[in-house]
Design a protein around this motif. Structure first.
Motif, PDB file in Angstrom:
ATOM      1  N   PRO A 149      56.033  69.616  20.822  1.00 34.60           N
ATOM      2  CA  PRO A 149      56.510  70.791  21.565  1.00 34.60           C
ATOM      3  C   PRO A 149      57.875  70.576  22.207  1.00 34.60           C
ATOM      4  O   PRO A 149      58.710  71.478  22.215  1.00 34.60           O
ATOM      5  CB  PRO A 149      55.412  70.994  22.628  1.00 34.60           C
ATOM      6  N   LEU A 150      58.087  69.373  22.759  1.00 35.38           N
ATOM      7  CA  LEU A 150      59.371  69.088  23.395  1.00 35.38           C
ATOM      8  C   LEU A 150      60.495  69.052  22.364  1.00 35.38           C
ATOM      9  O   LEU A 150      61.584  69.595  22.594  1.00 35.38           O
ATOM     10  CB  LEU A 150      59.293  67.755  24.143  1.00 35.38           C
ATOM     11  N   ARG A 151      60.235  68.416  21.219  1.00 36.26           N
ATOM     12  CA  ARG A 151      61.250  68.361  20.162  1.00 36.26           C
ATOM     13  C   ARG A 151      61.609  69.773  19.700  1.00 36.26           C
ATOM     14  O   ARG A 151      62.779  70.092  19.510  1.00 36.26           O
ATOM     15  CB  ARG A 151      60.733  67.535  18.986  1.00 36.26           C
ATOM     16  N   LYS A 152      60.570  70.610  19.531  1.00 35.92           N
ATOM     17  CA  LYS A 152      60.813  71.987  19.069  1.00 35.92           C
ATOM     18  C   LYS A 152      61.674  72.749  20.072  1.00 35.92           C
ATOM     19  O   LYS A 152      62.590  73.495  19.691  1.00 35.92           O
ATOM     20  CB  LYS A 152      59.495  72.717  18.853  1.00 35.92           C
ATOM     21  N   LYS A 153      61.402  72.555  21.359  1.00 33.38           N
ATOM     22  CA  LYS A 153      62.196  73.247  22.377  1.00 33.38           C
ATOM     23  C   LYS A 153      63.651  72.801  22.340  1.00 33.38           C
ATOM     24  O   LYS A 153      64.573  73.621  22.436  1.00 33.38           O
ATOM     25  CB  LYS A 153      61.610  72.985  23.773  1.00 33.38           C
ATOM     26  N   ILE A 154      63.852  71.490  22.197  1.00 28.97           N
ATOM     27  CA  ILE A 154      65.225  70.967  22.137  1.00 28.97           C
ATOM     28  C   ILE A 154      65.954  71.523  20.918  1.00 28.97           C
ATOM     29  O   ILE A 154      67.104  71.964  21.010  1.00 28.97           O
ATOM     30  CB  ILE A 154      65.209  69.428  22.106  1.00 28.97           C
TER      31      ILE A 154
ATOM     32  N   ASP B  40      65.303  74.263  19.243  1.00 25.91           N
ATOM     33  CA  ASP B  40      65.548  75.699  19.433  1.00 25.91           C
ATOM     34  C   ASP B  40      66.733  75.945  20.356  1.00 25.91           C
ATOM     35  O   ASP B  40      67.549  76.847  20.118  1.00 25.91           O
ATOM     36  CB  ASP B  40      64.297  76.379  20.006  1.00 25.91           C
ATOM     37  N   ASP B  41      66.831  75.138  21.409  1.00 25.05           N
ATOM     38  CA  ASP B  41      67.963  75.276  22.339  1.00 25.05           C
ATOM     39  C   ASP B  41      69.287  74.981  21.634  1.00 25.05           C
ATOM     40  O   ASP B  41      70.284  75.690  21.822  1.00 25.05           O
ATOM     41  CB  ASP B  41      67.795  74.331  23.530  1.00 25.05           C
TER      42      ASP B  41
ATOM     43  N   ASN C   4      70.277  77.803  19.361  1.00 23.95           N
ATOM     44  CA  ASN C   4      70.843  78.926  20.113  1.00 23.95           C
ATOM     45  C   ASN C   4      72.302  78.680  20.462  1.00 23.95           C
ATOM     46  O   ASN C   4      73.131  79.604  20.452  1.00 23.95           O
ATOM     47  CB  ASN C   4      70.026  79.174  21.392  1.00 23.95           C
TER      48      ASN C   4
END
Length: 261
Positions: A4-9, A11-12, A15
């Protein structure tokens, strides 16, 4: 790093690829290449079309680091159509790090062979260096990795022309890297080379561990120029005597006492 943390990074970072700052977009492309995130390949492919050249170059480098063959068509299009020599060079270099299947190779090889002999239109050139040479050098390395023997006649065609003086050594090393078939074709034209090319051929053969390359140094020992025979002698010095075989006899029979000794 947790999923989940990797995915958030990721995605950021994706963007931030939409940032109006080319510096930000460059940093994002670089970061995606460093973390080798396959899910961002399509985002990076779009970056190859960026208005900023540095973003295009960094995107190509990132695609190479990720190594996903899904990027190949976009990189190939970049090589064909992008007006910048630096971007074209980065696109070709990326192929060195991507596993190329037969289907992709059949698309890629003709383009690489063409760009080796035909200078793309509108490429920039300064007083001392032509960006085409960089593209050619990278194309040679990719074809070398692919082991595609269709490159051999094209490489031979380039030799001897003053237009390719600065990349002669790379061409020769590449020919030798193709093994027996490349060495055989190279030796077939050796006697037609000028002194510079013969000397460079000896060096290329001497840096190979191929048995035929070592035996082929006999061509240099029969050269009419003493300097080239000395070049061969210096090259042979790095090999154990047991590997030299009949070359030792040629050395002992040489007319020049400096070589015999």
């Amino acid at each position: 790093m947790s999923h989940p943390l990797r995915k958030k990074i990721v995605d950021d970072i994706k963007n931030w690829l939409l940032s109006e700052s080319e510096v930000d977009r460059c940093h994002c492309c670089h970061a995606l290449g460093e973390i080798k995130e396959n899910s961002t390949v399509n985002d990076l492919r779009k970056c190859l079309l960026d208005d900023d050249i540095d973003v295009c170059i960094t995107a190509a480098e990132a695609l190479g680091k990720i190594g996903d063959s899904a990027a190949c068509d976009s990189l190939l299009e970049c090589l064909r159509c992008h007006p910048s020599g630096e971007v074209k060079t980065a696109a070709v270099r990326a192929f060195r790090h991507i596993e190329i299947n037969q289907e992709i190779q059949e698309k890629l090889t003709p383009v690489l062979l063409d760009v080796m002999v035909n200078r793309p239109d509108a490429l920039e050139m300064d007083e001392e260096w032509d960006s085409w040479w960089d593209i050619q050098l990278e194309a040679i390395k990719v074809l070398e990795i692919l082991g595609d023997s269709r490159a051999i006649p094209v490489l031979l065609q380039l030799l001897g022309s003053d237009d390719y003086y600065d990349i002669e050594e790379s061409i020769l090393r590449s020919l030798v890297s193709f093994g027996d078939v490349g060495i055989e074709k190279l030796l077939a034209v050796y006697n037609h080379f000028n002194e510079r090319l013969r000397r460079r051929t000896i060096r290329a053969l001497g840096h190979s561990d191929n048995r035929m390359a070592i035996k082929s140094l006999a061509h240099g020992l029969r050269d009419s120029l003493v300097d080239i025979r000395i070049e061969v002698l210096e090259t042979l010095a790095r090999y154990p005597k047991k590997e030299l075989g009949s070359l030792v006899i040629l050395l002992l029979r040489d007319k020049n006492p400096n070589i015999r000794s």
